[in-house]
Design an enzyme around this catalytic site. Structure first.
Site, PDB file in Angstrom:
ATOM      1  N   HIS A 126       0.963  -1.212   0.094  1.00 34.98           N
ATOM      2  CA  HIS A 126       0.205   0.057   0.128  1.00 34.98           C
ATOM      3  C   HIS A 126       0.854   1.281  -0.160  1.00 34.98           C
ATOM      4  CE1 HIS A 126      -3.730  -2.525   0.692  1.00 34.98           C
ATOM      5  NE2 HIS A 126      -3.114  -2.733   1.712  1.00 34.98           N
ATOM      6  N   ASP A 163      -2.488 -10.943  -2.033  1.00 28.31           N
ATOM      7  CA  ASP A 163      -3.084 -10.253  -0.708  1.00 28.31           C
ATOM      8  C   ASP A 163      -4.517 -10.131  -0.842  1.00 28.31           C
ATOM      9  OD1 ASP A 163      -1.887  -8.938   1.806  1.00 28.31           O
ATOM     10  OD2 ASP A 163      -3.597  -7.984   1.335  1.00 28.31           O
ATOM     11  N   HIS A 165      -6.427  -7.535  -0.082  1.00 29.06           N
ATOM     12  CA  HIS A 165      -6.479  -6.160  -0.158  1.00 29.06           C
ATOM     13  C   HIS A 165      -5.746  -5.770  -1.720  1.00 29.06           C
ATOM     14  CE1 HIS A 165      -6.424  -6.329   4.381  1.00 29.06           C
ATOM     15  NE2 HIS A 165      -7.708  -5.851   4.159  1.00 29.06           N
ATOM     16  N   ASP A 250      -4.372 -12.958   4.181  1.00 30.10           N
ATOM     17  CA  ASP A 250      -5.519 -12.205   4.854  1.00 30.10           C
ATOM     18  C   ASP A 250      -6.631 -12.832   3.997  1.00 30.10           C
ATOM     19  OD1 ASP A 250      -4.409 -10.656   2.765  1.00 30.10           O
ATOM     20  OD2 ASP A 250      -4.288  -9.005   4.136  1.00 30.10           O
TER      21      ASP A 250
HETATM   22 ZN   LIG Z   1      -3.973  -7.201   3.132  1.00 32.41          ZN
END
Ligand SMILES: [Zn+2]
Length: 312
Positions: A126, A163, A165, A250
């Protein structure tokens, strides 16, 4: 079988985020002595220092890099609106997260290894050039790509980010870059809110970003079917010389931060499929970098399954 190494360093324990989801116990549970029994035949190698600040500034604004260093030198603080706390040692830990992937790159390019996994924290996908975001300080993967391009003259690279996200930071870095294929599979809607399927890059990079959003509750079967139908053909068509995995776990069914239904078997399957492509296109060269994964028991099982599959 590949020659595979696992990188971990105790500095990851000193990035103290308190009661935050991305906390030091993640690194503690991934200590070599705790995971060695589950990844037989994998080498544990030391993380070596590089001219790391200079490599970080290939991706990040120097002003941002210097500010992170200063915040940590003065004891720590929040690096963004609240998601990314830093302690006195967080800058050093973030530097070592970068060093781990550069060390892996050196070993692979020297012909000593085929595949490597970095179990270091903080994660990176991120992080944006001017700022921290979502538990991430520096773009470990972005910096690794630049290092492979500039130091080893690798021309085409693929980054597969599973991931849960969306890796908005990595996408941003390579948005207009035709030499880097960025593929993200992620739950949508979910933090950070980016990663729509229509977002495919821009300018010379149009078509080298591939976003695959999944609704909350998507099953492992549905997820892997899309991985097979979309991700594998995209990487195959791109024909990279080096494969990088942003390995967040995750999306696991037990993870507290998201609502997908993956298991360690699913992660192992994806890893084996990516390994086949790396054998075909990349002389078997893969560096996988830990991102998220917040149920500690699931994290350990997923990392073990993933690293075993990297070894083959
Ligand atoms: Zn994540």
């Amino acid at each position: 079988m590949s020659r595979t190494a696992y990188y971990w360093d105790p500095i990851s324990l000193e990035h103290d985020t308190g009661a935050h989801a991305e906390h030091m116990l993640r690194a503690d549970r991934l200590r070599p002595e705790k995971i060695a029994h589950a990844i037989d035949g994998v080498a544990f190698r030391p993380v070596e220092p590089h001219d790391t600040a200079e490599w970080i500034c290939r991706i990040h604004d120097r002003q941002y890099h210097d500010w992170v260093k200063e915040v940590c030198r003065s004891g720590g603080g929040l690096l963004d609106g609240g998601d990314t706390p830093a302690s006195a040692r967080s800058y050093d830990a973030a530097l070592a997260s970068v060093d781990a992937v550069l060390t892996a790159a050196d070993a692979i390019m020297a012909g000593e290894l085929d595949t490597a996994f970095s179990a270091m924290r903080p994660p990176g996908h991120h992080a944006l050039p001017p700022r921290a975001m979502g538990f991430c300080i520096f773009s470990n993967v972005g910096i690794l790509v630049r290092y492979l391009e500039e130091k080893y003259r690798i021309g085409r690279l693929a980054v597969v980010d599973f991931d849960v996200h969306h890796g908005n930071g990595t996408q941003h870095v390579f948005w207009r870059d035709p030499d880097v294929l960025y593929v993200s599979l992620h739950q949508f809607p979910l933090f950070p809110g980016t990663g729509a399927a229509r977002d495919e890059g821009d300018g010379p990079g149009l078509g080298t970003t591939l976003n695959i959003p999944f609704s909350p509750g998507t099953t492992e079967g549905e997820y892997l079917a899309k991985f097979e139908a979309k991700v594998l053909p995209a990487v195959d068509a791109f024909g990279p010389e080096f494969l990088i995995i942003s390995a967040g776990f995750d999306g696991h069914v037990a993870d507290p931060l998201a609502d997908l239904r993956l298991t360690e078997d699913g992660y192992a399957w994806m890893t084996r499929e990516l390994k086949s492509l790396a054998t075909e296109w990349c002389q078997g060269r893969i560096i996988s970098v830990l991102e998220g994964g917040y149920n500690l028991d699931a994290l350990v099982r997923c990392v073990a399954a993933h690293v075993q599959a990297l070894r083959g």
